[in-house]
Design a protein around this motif. Structure first.
Motif, PDB file in Angstrom:
ATOM      1  N   LEU A 319      18.083  11.738 -14.996  1.00  0.00           N
ATOM      2  CA  LEU A 319      18.770  10.457 -15.180  1.00  0.00           C
ATOM      3  C   LEU A 319      18.880  10.155 -16.671  1.00  0.00           C
ATOM      4  N   PHE A 320      20.060   9.688 -17.092  1.00  0.00           N
ATOM      5  CA  PHE A 320      20.304   9.303 -18.479  1.00  0.00           C
ATOM      6  C   PHE A 320      20.906   7.903 -18.506  1.00  0.00           C
ATOM      7  N   ALA A 321      20.506   7.117 -19.479  1.00  0.00           N
ATOM      8  CA  ALA A 321      21.072   5.772 -19.626  1.00  0.00           C
ATOM      9  C   ALA A 321      20.774   5.236 -21.014  1.00  0.00           C
ATOM     10  N   TRP A 342      13.903  12.007 -12.816  1.00  0.00           N
ATOM     11  CA  TRP A 342      13.185  11.930 -14.095  1.00  0.00           C
ATOM     12  C   TRP A 342      14.167  11.542 -15.192  1.00  0.00           C
ATOM     13  N   GLN A 343      13.778  10.584 -16.022  1.00  0.00           N
ATOM     14  CA  GLN A 343      14.651  10.154 -17.109  1.00  0.00           C
ATOM     15  C   GLN A 343      14.467  11.061 -18.316  1.00  0.00           C
ATOM     16  N   GLY A 392      24.993  -1.099 -18.334  1.00  0.00           N
ATOM     17  CA  GLY A 392      25.483  -1.031 -16.963  1.00  0.00           C
ATOM     18  C   GLY A 392      25.931   0.351 -16.533  1.00  0.00           C
ATOM     19  N   TRP A 393      25.634   1.392 -17.351  1.00  0.00           N
ATOM     20  CA  TRP A 393      26.074   2.750 -17.035  1.00  0.00           C
ATOM     21  C   TRP A 393      24.877   3.657 -16.781  1.00  0.00           C
ATOM     22  N   LEU A 394      24.993   4.496 -15.734  1.00  0.00           N
ATOM     23  CA  LEU A 394      23.979   5.487 -15.395  1.00  0.00           C
ATOM     24  C   LEU A 394      24.647   6.846 -15.235  1.00  0.00           C
ATOM     25  N   HIS A 395      23.985   7.880 -15.727  1.00  0.00           N
ATOM     26  CA  HIS A 395      24.480   9.258 -15.587  1.00  0.00           C
ATOM     27  C   HIS A 395      23.414  10.096 -14.894  1.00  0.00           C
TER      28      HIS A 395
END
Length: 431
Positions: A319-321, A342-343, A392-395
């Protein structure tokens, strides 16, 4: 049910005569002896053992089967050729939830496991639209599929460039799910999926062993489609857009090449230094399309980088943000539905990690795998194309979406990991 092989669950060690066996035959079928310290993985592993025996249909019975334990069994028991065969137990609400999960996961797995000859860009877009329409109430879904030159006319130059080398043209699905009954209702969220139906690597061609499973490179599109469908089944009542960026990355006289420069709709110029870093090029268009919708929550999902798999393995999604608070909440949502996530690092300066002497940025670094921090650099590239400085964005980089071969816990092929995390994030964040 009496004719089916019955599977019971016991939280105790088997009798001494069975040694350390976890699957014990009895008069009606089998008993699974579960490791109480990690019951979900224990059940999933035992289910794989039953599948390996050639058993095709079972009934779960007894009082110890929670929803999550039944779902862990299903995930281990099903394989690429069979997505049914488990009769669930429990009350009606529990069985209804499990049936919904099976319906959505089965769709995503079957779609991802299709051969690249069967599944091409426009068909991927159409199958996704048809599935959402079959789930949603009548009149709540509108969709548009842009193909080939229509992408150029709309300003989606990255997707067109990646897909123009194939005789089967690139396509973008823009689907609008609006259950509010108000045509002027704001778009609350947008889901963006990478839909590369086959990835040869283009002129940066992959080796055979790396190319063999590249039918799975549309796993992000399958994941966000199934996540939206599951959210609808679970009561989603806000307006959401689904945007799928679909293409085949092939070699031909018309294929995009190293050294080409793409000028995106927002003015960003991108030098191509690796045609095998194509996923971020198509997602950039999808993210800008999502931004145009005004959605306050944007989630993209993609089988994007080998670097993410190197970092977290094949059991976790990465996960990236830039929105750190949203990322922490999302990790909590993923934990609630038992999907390992996992970030990995992402800061604004990651936008500068792929420099170009000829354009605003390159699409990668011209070294194997994109070099150190490749997954974060890819996310940094994507962050150039989202609104509100990434708030407000998640990758999701779906390292756990596909297994090239079977193991003790999973059959070969698509896993569906990420569907529940994205669905739960949608429902929780939109209230």
């Amino acid at each position: 049910m009496a004719d089916l092989i019955q599977i019971q669950l016991q939280f105790s060690a088997p009798e001494a005569k069975w040694g350390k066996a976890s699957v014990i035959p009895n008069t009606t079928g089998f008993a699974l002896c579960v490791n109480e310290t990690d019951p979900l993985r224990s059940v999933q592993k035992a289910a794989r053992s039953l599948d390996a025996l050639g058993i095709s249909e079972v009934a779960l019975c007894g009082d110890n089967w929670t929803l999550e334990l039944q779902w862990a069994f299903y995930q281990g028991f099903c394989n690429a050729k069979r997505h049914a065969g488990v009769q669930f137990c429990g009350d009606k609400a529990c069985q209804r939830q499990l049936a919904q999960l099976q319906q959505c996961f089965s769709f995503a797995k079957q779609l991802t496991n299709q051969t690249p000859d069967e599944l091409y860009p426009e068909q991927l877009a159409q199958q996704a639209a048809d599935f959402i329409s079959s789930i949603a109430a009548k009149g709540t879904v509108k969709s548009q599929i842009l193909v080939g030159q229509q992408l150029v006319d709309a300003g989606w130059h990255g997707l067109h460039a990646v897909g123009r080398g194939s005789a089967r043209k690139p396509a973008m699905l823009v689907l609008d799910y609006n259950p509010t009954g108000n045509a002027a209702a704001p778009v609350s969220a947008a889901l963006v999926g990478k839909g590369i139906t086959f990835d040869s690597g283009g002129y940066s061609i992959k080796a055979t062993e790396s190319m063999l499973t590249m039918k799975c490179d549309m796993g992000g599109a399958a994941t966000v489609t199934a996540a939206l469908a599951l959210a609808i089944l679970q009561g989603l009542n806000k307006r959401v857009q689904l945007i799928l960026c679909c293409a085949e990355n092939l070699i031909s006289g018309d294929a995009y090449k190293l050294g080409d420069i793409i000028r995106y709709k927002n003015g960003t110029t991108v030098e191509i230094v690796n045609t095998d870093a194509e996923g971020r090029l198509v997602l950039a268009d999808g993210l800008m399309c999502a931004g145009e919708s005004g959605a306050g929550l944007i989630i993209d999902a993609a089988t994007l980088t080998g670097a993410a798999m190197t970092a977290v393995g094949a059991e976790y999604n990465a996960l990236f943000a830039l929105d750190k608070a949203l990322a922490q909440r999302t990790l909590g949502y993923a934990a609630q539905v038992r999907e390992l996530t996992w970030q990995l690092p992402l800061e604004l300066w990651h936008q500068q990690q792929c420099p170009s002497a000829y354009a605003d940025t390159a699409n990668s670094r011209p070294v194997k795998g994109g070099g150190a921090g490749g997954a974060s650099n890819a996310a940094g590239f994507l962050s150039r194309f989202v609104p509100n400085d990434g708030q407000g964005w998640l990758h999701f980089d779906l390292a756990a979406a596909f297994n090239t071969s079977s193991n003790a816990y999973w059959a070969a092929g698509a896993t569906g990991q990420g569907i529940r995390s994205i669905c739960h994030t949608l429902l929780a964040e939109l209230g």
